[in-house]
Design a protein around this motif. Sequence first.
Motif, PDB file in Angstrom:
ATOM      1  N   UNK A 100       0.852  -1.184   0.000  1.00 12.53           N
ATOM      2  CA  UNK A 100       0.000   0.000   0.000  1.00 12.53           C
ATOM      3  C   UNK A 100       0.887   1.233   0.000  1.00 12.53           C
ATOM      4  N   UNK A 101       0.495   2.219  -0.754  1.00 11.62           N
ATOM      5  CA  UNK A 101       1.146   3.530  -0.717  1.00 11.62           C
ATOM      6  C   UNK A 101       0.112   4.486  -0.174  1.00 11.62           C
ATOM      7  N   UNK A 102       0.445   5.173   0.911  1.00  7.65           N
ATOM      8  CA  UNK A 102      -0.498   6.087   1.539  1.00  7.65           C
ATOM      9  C   UNK A 102       0.149   7.450   1.747  1.00  7.65           C
ATOM     10  N   UNK A 103      -0.588   8.482   1.384  1.00  7.29           N
ATOM     11  CA  UNK A 103      -0.160   9.842   1.712  1.00  7.29           C
ATOM     12  C   UNK A 103      -0.955  10.253   2.947  1.00  7.29           C
ATOM     13  N   UNK A 122       5.987  -1.149   7.986  1.00 10.33           N
ATOM     14  CA  UNK A 122       5.638   0.231   7.691  1.00 10.33           C
ATOM     15  C   UNK A 122       6.924   0.977   7.382  1.00 10.33           C
ATOM     16  N   UNK A 123       6.966   1.636   6.239  1.00 11.51           N
ATOM     17  CA  UNK A 123       8.145   2.402   5.838  1.00 11.51           C
ATOM     18  C   UNK A 123       7.711   3.819   5.456  1.00 11.51           C
ATOM     19  N   UNK A 124       8.506   4.794   5.882  1.00 12.28           N
ATOM     20  CA  UNK A 124       8.239   6.192   5.544  1.00 12.28           C
ATOM     21  C   UNK A 124       9.188   6.609   4.423  1.00 12.28           C
ATOM     22  N   UNK A 125       8.641   7.199   3.392  1.00 14.38           N
ATOM     23  CA  UNK A 125       9.448   7.638   2.254  1.00 14.38           C
ATOM     24  C   UNK A 125      10.424   8.732   2.670  1.00 14.38           C
ATOM     25  N   UNK A 171       7.310  13.822   1.202  1.00 14.72           N
ATOM     26  CA  UNK A 171       6.758  14.143   2.521  1.00 14.72           C
ATOM     27  C   UNK A 171       5.406  13.478   2.709  1.00 14.72           C
ATOM     28  N   UNK A 172       5.229  12.864   3.873  1.00 12.27           N
ATOM     29  CA  UNK A 172       3.945  12.290   4.231  1.00 12.27           C
ATOM     30  C   UNK A 172       3.566  10.999   3.534  1.00 12.27           C
ATOM     31  N   UNK A 173       4.491  10.406   2.790  1.00 16.21           N
ATOM     32  CA  UNK A 173       4.178   9.161   2.064  1.00 16.21           C
ATOM     33  C   UNK A 173       4.738   7.972   2.829  1.00 16.21           C
ATOM     34  N   UNK A 174       3.883   6.967   2.994  1.00 13.86           N
ATOM     35  CA  UNK A 174       4.237   5.726   3.672  1.00 13.86           C
ATOM     36  C   UNK A 174       3.938   4.545   2.763  1.00 13.86           C
ATOM     37  N   UNK A 175       4.686   3.480   2.981  1.00 14.49           N
ATOM     38  CA  UNK A 175       4.452   2.209   2.291  1.00 14.49           C
ATOM     39  C   UNK A 175       4.220   1.145   3.349  1.00 14.49           C
ATOM     40  N   UNK A 176       3.153   0.412   3.185  1.00 10.79           N
ATOM     41  CA  UNK A 176       2.855  -0.719   4.058  1.00 10.79           C
ATOM     42  C   UNK A 176       2.958  -1.969   3.208  1.00 10.79           C
ATOM     43  N   UNK A 177       3.825  -2.866   3.611  1.00 10.24           N
ATOM     44  CA  UNK A 177       4.021  -4.120   2.903  1.00 10.24           C
ATOM     45  C   UNK A 177       3.584  -5.248   3.813  1.00 10.24           C
ATOM     46  N   UNK A 178       2.765  -6.157   3.281  1.00 12.44           N
ATOM     47  CA  UNK A 178       2.389  -7.332   4.067  1.00 12.44           C
ATOM     48  C   UNK A 178       2.489  -8.569   3.190  1.00 12.44           C
ATOM     49  N   UNK A 179       2.974  -9.635   3.783  1.00  7.59           N
ATOM     50  CA  UNK A 179       3.144 -10.913   3.087  1.00  7.59           C
ATOM     51  C   UNK A 179       2.133 -11.914   3.617  1.00  7.59           C
ATOM     52  N   UNK A 180       1.632 -12.724   2.698  1.00 12.73           N
ATOM     53  CA  UNK A 180       0.570 -13.686   2.989  1.00 12.73           C
ATOM     54  C   UNK A 180       0.943 -15.036   2.387  1.00 12.73           C
ATOM     55  N   UNK A 181       0.384 -16.082   2.967  1.00 10.94           N
ATOM     56  CA  UNK A 181       0.671 -17.422   2.449  1.00 10.94           C
ATOM     57  C   UNK A 181       0.176 -17.580   1.025  1.00 10.94           C
ATOM     58  N   UNK A 182      -0.971 -16.955   0.705  1.00 10.77           N
ATOM     59  CA  UNK A 182      -1.531 -17.054  -0.651  1.00 10.77           C
ATOM     60  C   UNK A 182      -2.580 -15.968  -0.856  1.00 10.77           C
TER      61      UNK A 182
END
Length: 102
Positions: free
Chosen positions: A6-9, A40-43, A47-58
């Motif tokens: 996800x990319x969120x501002x 959760x990673x902050x760019x 400014x104000x942009x975050x990336x949320x990465x999640x891993x799933x089995x499938x």
Amino acid sequence: MFRVQLRMRIKAGCEAEFERVWQEVGDSVTDHPANLGQWLARSLDEDGVYYITSDWTDEERFREFERSERHLTHRQKLHPYRSDGSMVTMRIVAALTGRGTR
């Protein structure tokens, strides 16, 4: 493995509160049996942009979570902080482990 990014501002001035709430509600994602973790990673470039990465089995189990009441509640708690966002899904086809993890 199935990955969601996800990319969120986040609205200006709400970044610290967003980070705090993300930490508080994160277990609603990571407690799902098919979730392998999330980050959760902050760019540093935007400014104000975050990336949320999640891993799933499938993908099927992720989509199950995505349609759940648990996910809706999670989104409602984070939504007030964001001004826009997007989602990308992908299937991991290969992985290499870096020397620093050995």
